[in-house]
Design an enzyme around this catalytic site. Structure first.
Site, PDB file in Angstrom:
ATOM      1  N   SER A   9      18.819   5.320 -26.013  1.00  0.00           N
ATOM      2  CA  SER A   9      18.533   6.291 -24.953  1.00  0.00           C
ATOM      3  C   SER A   9      17.049   6.604 -24.918  1.00  0.00           C
ATOM      4  CB  SER A   9      19.313   7.578 -25.196  1.00  0.00           C
ATOM      5  OG  SER A   9      18.873   8.570 -24.284  1.00  0.00           O
ATOM      6  N   HIS A  34      19.506   2.952 -21.976  1.00  0.00           N
ATOM      7  CA  HIS A  34      20.223   4.052 -21.340  1.00  0.00           C
ATOM      8  C   HIS A  34      19.176   5.046 -20.825  1.00  0.00           C
ATOM      9  CE1 HIS A  34      23.866   6.477 -20.712  1.00  0.00           C
ATOM     10  NE2 HIS A  34      23.106   7.521 -21.012  1.00  0.00           N
ATOM     11  N   MET A 138      31.456  11.566 -22.532  1.00  0.00           N
ATOM     12  CA  MET A 138      30.421  12.341 -23.229  1.00  0.00           C
ATOM     13  C   MET A 138      31.000  12.903 -24.535  1.00  0.00           C
ATOM     14  SD  MET A 138      27.604  12.099 -21.564  1.00  0.00           S
ATOM     15  CE  MET A 138      26.649  13.277 -22.546  1.00  0.00           C
ATOM     16  N   PHE A 144      20.809  17.771 -23.332  1.00  0.00           N
ATOM     17  CA  PHE A 144      19.783  17.699 -24.375  1.00  0.00           C
ATOM     18  C   PHE A 144      20.194  16.716 -25.458  1.00  0.00           C
ATOM     19  CE2 PHE A 144      19.312  21.864 -22.439  1.00  0.00           C
ATOM     20  CZ  PHE A 144      17.946  21.933 -22.232  1.00  0.00           C
ATOM     21  N   GLY A 146      20.049  15.165 -29.475  1.00  0.00           N
ATOM     22  CA  GLY A 146      20.074  15.719 -30.822  1.00  0.00           C
ATOM     23  C   GLY A 146      21.230  16.654 -31.128  1.00  0.00           C
ATOM     24  N   ASP A 176      28.448   8.661 -25.563  1.00  0.00           N
ATOM     25  CA  ASP A 176      27.067   9.151 -25.549  1.00  0.00           C
ATOM     26  C   ASP A 176      27.035  10.552 -26.128  1.00  0.00           C
ATOM     27  OD1 ASP A 176      24.477   9.939 -24.970  1.00  0.00           O
ATOM     28  OD2 ASP A 176      24.669   9.761 -22.796  1.00  0.00           O
ATOM     29  N   GLY A 177      26.273  10.715 -27.221  1.00  0.00           N
ATOM     30  CA  GLY A 177      26.067  12.031 -27.828  1.00  0.00           C
ATOM     31  C   GLY A 177      26.435  12.046 -29.291  1.00  0.00           C
ATOM     32  N   GLY A 178      25.436  12.275 -30.137  1.00  0.00           N
ATOM     33  CA  GLY A 178      25.697  12.379 -31.569  1.00  0.00           C
ATOM     34  C   GLY A 178      26.095  11.066 -32.227  1.00  0.00           C
ATOM     35  N   GLY A 198      20.258   7.989 -29.285  1.00  0.00           N
ATOM     36  CA  GLY A 198      18.901   8.411 -28.965  1.00  0.00           C
ATOM     37  C   GLY A 198      18.146   8.855 -30.195  1.00  0.00           C
ATOM     38  N   SER A 199      18.373  10.115 -30.586  1.00  0.00           N
ATOM     39  CA  SER A 199      17.653  10.702 -31.723  1.00  0.00           C
ATOM     40  C   SER A 199      17.794   9.851 -32.975  1.00  0.00           C
ATOM     41  CB  SER A 199      18.183  12.109 -32.019  1.00  0.00           C
ATOM     42  OG  SER A 199      18.223  12.876 -30.850  1.00  0.00           O
TER      43      SER A 199
END
Length: 220
Positions: A9, A34, A138, A144, A146, A176-178, A198-199
């Site tokens: 991401s 992404h 999701m 946001f 992280g 997507d997420g964590g 991402g993070s």
């Protein structure tokens, strides 16, 4: 079994150096970039729009997986098609005309994806599954990077994967997420095959090696 794909991401990358960051991603084994598009209305954050995607396109041949967290995303279909998006994934909750919006994306020559937030039941997706190339579940509340992974969302992944098999359909299931080298395993076991991170990826100095930690987790 659908091909397992990693989608870094770019929201977690260095905004001042997108060209450099895209080159870094291209050196990894990742298949997608992404790209999170946020309007400050559908989600409380603002990121960037089609013009930025068009400028990124000049620097990368990777698949651009554009995730629109915007109100009435059907307004932007032609802009993202012209910008070079390969796939446009839109939130079921963001428009009253989700079916028509997905048709519009396909008509513009892009792959179409549908997304649901953690609070939306999987059943809302069922009438749309024969229209889409990708379903994004999701695993955090959008807006946001992280955030902590919401494990209860895995039930939705399992349901969608079961429908895909029952209806003999062919679409990817993205999460997507964590996502990290722990949560990716649970997502894959539930039936997901595209993993946005991402993070977890961009906090590492060595992006190539960090992507491989996700691959290794999937293959273990």
């Amino acid at each position: 079994m659908s091909t397992l794909k990693i989608a870094p991401s770019i929201l977690a990358a260095d905004y001042a150096n997108f060209a450099t960051e895209l080159k870094r991603i291209e050196k990894t084994s990742a298949e997608y970039v992404h790209i999170d598009i946020m309007d400050g209305q559908f989600v409380p954050n603002i990121s960037f729009g089609a013009d930025v995607v068009a400028s990124m396109r000049k620097h990368s041949k990777l698949v651009f997986d554009c995730h629109l967290m915007v109100v009435n995303p059907e307004r932007y279909v032609s802009a993202f098609a012209q910008a070079g998006a390969d796939m446009m994934t839109i939130h079921l909750e963001s428009t009253q005309h989700i079916h028509g919006a997905l048709q519009k994306i396909k008509a513009a020559g892009m792959k179409a994806g549908v997304v649901i937030n953690p609070g939306t039941p999987a059943s809302a997706l069922e009438p749309l599954l024969d229209l889409v190339d990708q379903v994004l579940i999701m695993t955090v509340n959008p807006g946001f990077g992280g955030q902590a992974f919401i494990a209860s969302c895995l039930d939705k992944v399992r349901k969608v994967a079961a429908w895909r098999e029952q209806k003999n359909l062919d679409f990817d299931i993205e999460v997507d997420g964590g996502i990290d080298n722990q949560t990716i395993v649970a997502c894959a076991q539930a039936g997901a095959n595209v993993f946005v991170a991402g993070s977890y990826l961009f906090k590492a100095q060595d992006l190539v090696a960090q992507v491989e930690t996700l691959r290794d987790a999937l293959h273990d």
